[in-house]
Structures are given as C-alpha cells and as structure tokens.
Motif scaffolding. Structure first.
Motif, mmCIF file in Angstrom:
data_model
loop_
_atom_site.group_PDB
_atom_site.id
_atom_site.type_symbol
_atom_site.label_atom_id
_atom_site.label_comp_id
_atom_site.label_asym_id
_atom_site.label_seq_id
_atom_site.Cartn_x
_atom_site.Cartn_y
_atom_site.Cartn_z
ATOM 1 N N TYR A 67 4.073 1.641 -0.944
ATOM 2 C CA TYR A 67 4.827 1.837 -2.184
ATOM 3 C C TYR A 67 3.917 2.268 -3.332
ATOM 4 C CZ TYR A 67 9.362 0.386 -0.502
ATOM 5 O OH TYR A 67 10.558 0.347 0.163
ATOM 6 N N PHE A 97 0.832 -1.207 0.000
ATOM 7 C CA PHE A 97 0.000 0.000 0.000
ATOM 8 C C PHE A 97 0.862 1.252 0.000
ATOM 9 C CE2 PHE A 97 -3.736 2.480 0.900
ATOM 10 C CZ PHE A 97 -3.320 3.478 1.758
ATOM 11 N N PHE A 145 0.772 3.847 -3.065
ATOM 12 C CA PHE A 145 -0.007 5.073 -2.929
ATOM 13 C C PHE A 145 0.701 6.208 -2.212
ATOM 14 C CE2 PHE A 145 -3.485 3.326 -5.016
ATOM 15 C CZ PHE A 145 -3.692 2.035 -4.574
ATOM 16 N N SER A 146 1.756 5.910 -1.478
ATOM 17 C CA SER A 146 2.501 7.001 -0.844
ATOM 18 C C SER A 146 3.747 7.349 -1.650
ATOM 19 C CB SER A 146 2.926 6.627 0.577
ATOM 20 O OG SER A 146 1.798 6.449 1.396
ATOM 21 N N TYR A 147 4.412 6.322 -2.183
ATOM 22 C CA TYR A 147 5.685 6.584 -2.846
ATOM 23 C C TYR A 147 5.580 6.563 -4.378
ATOM 24 C CZ TYR A 147 7.042 5.017 1.852
ATOM 25 O OH TYR A 147 7.132 4.844 3.212
#
Lengths: 294, 528
Positions: free
Chosen positions: A259, A257, A261-263
């Motif tokens: 990697y 999640f 949606f945040s990164y």
C-alpha cells in the motif's frame, strides 16, 4: 520542582552528553511514529494529496478489506510457529552446548552457531527459493527417497506455499537466541546442580525442574523478540512469493509495503502499521505482566 | 584579344575560389537555398545551441543495455558544453518502482530518469510536464522542424500523455512484440505454415503438445506479461466500437474513423469518461461482452501452457524454458532478440549444437469473428508501443531543469539518436538497443521488421485490463485463480468488475484537479 532542577543542574554534563542520542531517537524514531499515527487518519498519497478521513482507513481495514483479517490469521500462524522454532531449537542446542565438558569445544560450538548470523539473510532466502523450485533440492530429495508423487511447485501451490515459508531455515537454529540461552545457563549457580545431583535427579527432571524454570526470563525475552520479529518481517515472503499464489501468503507487513510503495496509499499503510503496533504493544504488556507474576 | 594582366587574373581567380567555397558555408540561409527542393519542410534555424549552461546533472537508466549509449551521449554533449557534467548511472530494473518512489520522497532522485512509465510519478508531483518544452524548437536537430515534438514518430508523443493530457516522458524507443518460435520443434511437430489466426494457433499448439513439448511456457505473474499483452491488443480491438460512446469529452468536430489511426491523435480517455462508461455498463466486464471475451479467449490457450508450474515460476524461468528447448514459443519483445542471439551463439561456440536451435518470429495470431462477434470495427493491431523514455524531476533549481531539457533535446535530435541506436557492442557485434526508435529516420535493427509498430486501425482502448497498480496486482491473483480453474469465468468477471470499479474511483481522487465534475455528475444523473 526546584530540587529537580537543581539536581539536573548539578548533573548537567550527563544530560548534555545524552542530548545527541536523545535527539536522534526523537528525530528517527518518535517523530516518524507520531507522524505515521497522524497520517493514518488521512487519505494520503505520500506526496501532494492528503484528505482527512478520520477512522475510515481503520474501518476499511477491519471491516471492508477482504485481505486484512485473513492476513492477520496467517501472521498468527507464522508468529506461533516461529516462536516455537526459536524457543525449542535454541534451548535444545544451548542445553547440549552447556553440558559439553570441554570449555574449548564449548567455545567452538558457540562460534559455529553464531557464524551463520553474519551471512545476509537474503542469501538464505534466495537459496531456499532455489530449493523449492521444480528442479530444486526438496523435490530431488523426494525423488531420491522414492516419493516423487509428493513433488510439487512448493511456492506456486496455494496449499503448500505457507508451509514452505514456515519450513524455510530448517533446522531453525537461531544463533542469537542460542547465545541468550547460553548466557542464561552461565547465570545458573553450580550449587543448584550439586543439590540436584545429591537428590538423584535424571537428565530430564534436571532440565524441567531446575534449568527450564531458571531460564524463564530468557525464554520471555526470546518469545518477545521472535514475536516482534515475525510480526514485522515480510522480506522473506516478498522475495519468495510476494504474497501469492493468490493471497495465500499475504501478511500485514507485506500489505503495508504494497500500500505504501506500490499503490501510493501512504495513509492506509500507516493505518496498517498502527494496528500492528497495537497488536505488538498489547502482547508485550501481557508478556511483561506474566513475567512479573511469575 | 583582351589583354588581362596577371594581377587581374589573380583577383578573378580569388573571387572565383571564394564564390565556390561559400557554397560550403553553414550559413543557414545558404543551407536553405541548397536544400529548398528537399521534401522535408525546412525552417530557418533560429534557435542557437545554448552556450551558457553550467552545472551538473545525473541521468539514471533502468537498462543495462542503454548505459553505453547514454555514456556516449553524455560524452558528446559535454564536448559541446564545457561547463556541464552529465553523470550516467544504472539502477537495477527489479524493484525500480519502489526505489524511485523512495528517492523522490527523500528528494534524492536523479534529475533525469530513463524509465518505462512516468505517469504515476506525475500524480505524486515528482516530475515535470514536458508539453511546453516539446513545443520549443530543438537547436540540435537539423531536420528543420519547427518544434522538438515534430521530430518524433507519430503518434507516440500523443500516446505518452496521461489522462490529464500531460506529456510526462520524452519517448525514446518503441517496442514491438512477436511470437518467437523454435523452428526445430515446429518442424518436428509437422507445422508447415505459421498460424495467422487464433484458431490456427490452437491447432499448431495441439500438434506441438502431441510431440511432448510445452507449446507455450508462461509465468502467471507480473514478472511475465505474456498472457497480459494479448489481452491488451484484444481489448483494444473488441472495445473499438465503444470509443465514440466512451470518448465523450473530445475536441470539437472530432469524429472517430476506425480505419485511420490518426483519427484518435490528441484524444485521451479521461478518468471521468472511463468512470461514466463503467457506470453505463460499457466497460464493466460483467455487463460488457467486449470486455469479457478476450479473457475467455485467452483461457482457451491454458491447456497448451506449462500448467504444472505456471503459478510458481517467474518470467525469467519461462524465458529459460524457451531457450533450453523445453517450450516451443515465447511471446516477447524486440528487447529479447540480442539475448537470444547471443545465448544461441554461446551454445554453438561451446559445442552444444543440439541446444542451438533456429528461431523465427511471427506476429501474434489474430482473433476473428469466429472467436468473438465484438470485432465490429477492424481487427487487432499488433502489440507495439512506447517502451521507455526520459522523465525530468521537479526541481527548485531552474538551471538544472534547463540542463536536463537541453540534454534531452540533444540526445533525441535525429542525428544523435541515429548514432546511438546504431552503436554496437564490440563483444557480440549486436546493437545495444534493439528497440525501434521514436525519432524519425532511425532504421530498425535487422530481424525486428516483423515487430514494426504498424497501426492499421485506430486504437483508443475504451476499456482495459487494469486502471492502476492495485488493480493490476488484483488482476494477477484473479487470473491465476481463473487459469487454474479455482473460480469460474463468471466469478472471475465479477472480481474483475469490482477491482476495476475500485481503481476507477481511486483515479477520480488522484486526478481530482483535472476532472470535469459538472459533466460527470450530469452523465451519472442521466444513467439513473
């Protein structure tokens, strides 16, 4: 080939009626899966940049990422504990309910067991987050019992955070699993019980030598469901600790999640997903083989 | 005596009347004549308000407090454009990043989003660059400025640019951050003078701790940036001397003047400049004292924080601790003021007078040469800057883009901005927006004057805490470990260095199209 085609032509309406469901399955299940598999070989940001990197994502995950392997270990612990919780408590409750004499009471117990399943899981998670707070229920109980020295910030202490997540949901009664076991009990022929009574077995022997072996198919199913569920599940951890403190509760599902949606490293997230899929499919095959042998 | 007939007199009177009334006309030429002595340079308004717009757009905001303002703005705009519909919606702040990313991925994102950070959505090509639009005139502005961008407070258009020089967000408000303090607890601790320097702050915190109260409650998590914001302003100050060595790809004839904030206007530290600077050791936390010292200094405050639970609680809990009198200080922004005022008013109303404390705000204590010898070029600018703005989705429909841009021009015209910033919530009597406007001429909310974004020194932060989201997440893990003494300072710096380098390498890939690879290769060769 021709006989097959003729057979299909004769049953064409069946195939036509199956077509929409099949197309939905292909569109929303198979295509995304194969796309994820394809994209796992790319350094892809999910939008406008995709560079083919071969096995680099997988090599990085397995050999260079300091968080992945420890997260697998944690996932293993969570899987094992949640399987045990799911099997033991559900079997225990189903056994108790099954041996209740009154059908009406049995029915009422079944309703009570399944009722919590209609409440969205996130509400339970938020409640437990509150229980674990510094002034929450857990610490209050400990103080009441004269054990104030054991109070701590359960979710903020790296030594207790994972334990707190495992303890969440106590007494771990899963309504669905209990119903699966109850369905299994219904399938046990009453003549077997009569024979067991004639042989003079006690309750414990009856359970271990008669009921449990006959409930193995249900146990296998529950183990599989619990396994898949706990490998894929990260929502509770996301809400409770977001993988912290530090990385003490980080699991592969949560990494995927983060990697994705945040990164914005979608390719990397796909690689994590593919590795998880391979773990699940391997265990499923082993589980099915064990089932066939037994 | 001249005899004038009644008819002639009437005609003369009519001419006089018409001449007098013509002074009130909105003819821009006449307007110019009337105001030609005004200090603001006037330009003839040549751009008419477009009257052919037709369509519908959605504007989504993260902030509950902005919903009413935006609804009013939409209403006023639609009154001017009968064939346009502007729908205003709110989305929750928590998790907005993930929500927006999925919305853009599935092409369901609203046309305009009112948000905090836009640059990451530019890297994924979801939003448009606004540079060209900002150079156009704003037909709704009566300031007479030539370009839309000229109505904004300097240097905030420049500050909103990404590493590639693109303005991805029309700035709306600025934040100011200050140390809110509980006057009652300060008096009880015998604190007479508010701390101005870091050493004074440590003394005051010691006095507060001696009375049994937590001087400063924080959550060591991304949900509470109280311990990160001081790092930002300290790094800006400690790395100021490095700016000329880092900002090598600058405009011709540029020179850095640390005493002049405008000397860095238009300059940005690009991805390749930062990477080269890191490789040279200038901004590597392991090799650079300028980078290391702020972390060391902030750790000194750990003993005055809520050490028992600062890794467990969330930012909201730290705020509640201050509100409930469990902690004496809270480092927060202008956005917190109405919440605090209304909560204290609630306490008084419900008879809980012992909970309703008096509060004040002081600027964050400044570090001095006593704390670090890296302050060669000036001190710390208080934390203030761009808080939020509007980003516009990249759309195939040019008409919707046109409407979106036009709406933003309308809302950021000085007159409309002034109206919206002054709107008050009838239930509380406080303004909806407590932040400072980026549009010139809008007065700040009373009580926030201490948080004015004064920039005394030029800030072009050569090296910072983090360079992308992953670096930020890793920072918090390492910060928790350092604050709880799980790792030493040296180990913390090593981990920071590794995370920073990885982030800079990711940025090189992200901004690959904008990077001057030839220059970068040459610089790296020279290092070797």
């Amino acid at each position: 080939m021709m006989p097959l085609v003729k057979s299909m032509a004769r049953k064409k309406y069946i195939y036509i009626s199956l077509l929409p469901a099949f197309m939905l399955l292909v569109t929303f299940q198979y295509i995304p899966f194969f796309n994820a598999f394809y994209r796992s070989f790319f350094d892809w940001n999910g939008a406008n940049r995709a560079e083919f990197v071969g096995l680099d994502n997988f090599i990085d995950l397995l050999f260079r990422n300091p968080d992945y392997l420890p997260s697998l270990g944690r996932m293993g612990v969570i899987v094992l504990v949640q399987i045990l919780q799911g099997v033991i408590m559900s079997l225990f409750l189903a056994t108790l309910i099954n041996h209740v004499k009154s059908e009406r009471t049995k029915y009422l117990y079944r309703v009570f067991v399944i009722l919590p399943a209609v409440v969205p899981g996130i509400i339970g998670t938020l409640l437990w987050k509150n229980f674990y707070s510094t002034d929450g229920l857990i610490n209050q109980i400990l103080v009441f019992l004269g054990q104030a020295h054991y109070t701590t910030t359960w979710l903020g202490n790296e030594h207790t955070a994972l334990l707190a997540i495992l303890f969440m949901g106590f007494p771990w009664i899963n309504g669905t699993f209990t119903l699966i076991y109850l369905a299994g009990y219904i399938g046990i022929n009453s003549e077997i019980y009569d024979a067991a009574n004639i042989d003079g077995v006690n309750i414990w022997s009856r359970f271990w030598k008669v009921e449990f072996p006959l409930l193995l198919p249900q146990t296998r199913l529950i183990v599989l469901l619990a396994l898949i569920g706990s490998i894929q599940n990260y929502e509770n951890i996301l809400i409770l600790t977001n993988g912290g403190p530090g990385t003490s509760t980080l699991v592969p599902g949560l990494m995927l999640f983060q990697y994705a949606f945040s990164y914005s490293q979608m390719g990397y997230a796909c690689a994590i997903g593919i590795l998880l899929f391979m773990i699940i499919i391997t265990i499923t095959i082993i589980n099915q083989s064990w089932g066939r042998e037994s | 005596m001249l005899k004038v007939s009644r008819k002639t007199m009437a005609i003369l009177l009519i001419i006089l009347l018409v001449s007098a009334l013509s002074g009130c006309t909105k003819d821009p030429k006449k307007q110019q004549a009337v105001t030609e002595t005004s200090p603001t340079p006037q330009v003839e308004q040549k751009t008419p308000v477009p009257d052919d717009l037709k369509g519908e757009i959605s504007v989504v905001t993260l902030y509950k407090e902005n919903v009413k303002n935006l609804e009013q703005a939409a209403k006023d705009y639609m009154a001017l454009h009968a064939n346009v519909t502007v729908n205003v919606k709110q989305m929750p702040y928590d998790g907005y990043g993930a929500w927006l990313k999925t919305q853009y991925l599935t092409d369901q994102a609203p046309e305009v989003v009112f948000t905090e950070g836009a640059n990451e959505f530019k890297t994924t090509d979801n939003i448009i660059s606004l540079n060209d639009f900002l150079n156009e005139p704003n037909p709704y502005s009566k300031s007479g400025k030539a370009a839309w961008k000229d109505d904004f407070v300097n240097p905030y258009i420049e500050l909103s640019k990404d590493a590639g020089g693109s303005v991805n967000m029309i700035p709306w408000s600025l934040y100011g951050i200050g140390m809110y303090y509980n006057k009652t607890l300060f008096d009880k601790a015998g604190v007479i003078e508010l701390p101005k320097t870091w050493n004074e702050f440590m003394d005051v915190s010691g006095k507060l701790k001696a009375t049994g109260v937590t001087p400063w409650a924080v959550a060591l998590k991304p949900s509470d940036a109280q311990t990160a914001w001081p790092l930002f302003i300290m790094h800006a100050a400690t790395t100021r001397s490095l700016v000329p060595e880092v900002n090598l790809l600058h405009k011709d004839n540029w020179s850095f003047d640390s005493n002049n904030p405008l000397s860095v206007q238009g300059e940005t530290i690009t991805a390749e400049e930062r990477y080269v600077a890191f490789k040279k050791g200038l901004i590597d936390p392991v090799k650079s004292k300028q980078m290391a010292d702020p972390y060391r200094i902030m750790k000194e405050a750990a003993k005055f924080m809520n050490t028992k639970n600062f890794t467990a609680i969330e930012g909201a809990d730290a705020i509640n601790d201050f509100l409930n009198g469990k902690s004496a200080m809270l480092y927060q922004g202008t956005w917190y003021l109405p919440t605090l005022q209304s909560k204290l008013a609630e306490f008084k109303k419900s008879g809980k007078n012992d909970k309703a404390f008096e509060f004040g705000i002081f600027p964050f204590p400044e570090i001095t040469m006593e704390n670090t010898d890296t302050l060669a070029l000036g001190g710390v600018n208080q934390s203030a800057g761009l808080r939020n703005g509007f980003m516009v989705k990249k759309m195939k429909d040019d008409n919707k883009t046109k409407i979106a841009i036009d709406f933003l021009k309308f809302i950021t015209s000085p007159e409309q901005a002034d109206k919206l910033f002054k709107m008050e919530d009838p239930a509380t009597g406080f303004r909806y927006i407590t932040d400072i406007s980026t549009v010139q001429g809008v007065a700040p909310m009373p009580g926030t004057e201490q948080m004015q974004p004064k920039q005394q020194w030029a800030d072009l932060t050569a090296g910072g805490v983090n360079y992308d989201q992953k670096d930020w997440d890793e920072f918090w893990i390492q910060w928790q470990q350092y604050f709880t003494d799980k790792i030493t300072f040296e180990e913390f710096l090593k981990q920071r260095s590794k995370s920073n380098l990885a982030a800079l390498e990711r940025n090189l890939k992200t901004f690959d199209k904008d990077i001057d690879k030839v220059w970068m290769e040459k610089q790296l060769k020279d290092i070797k």
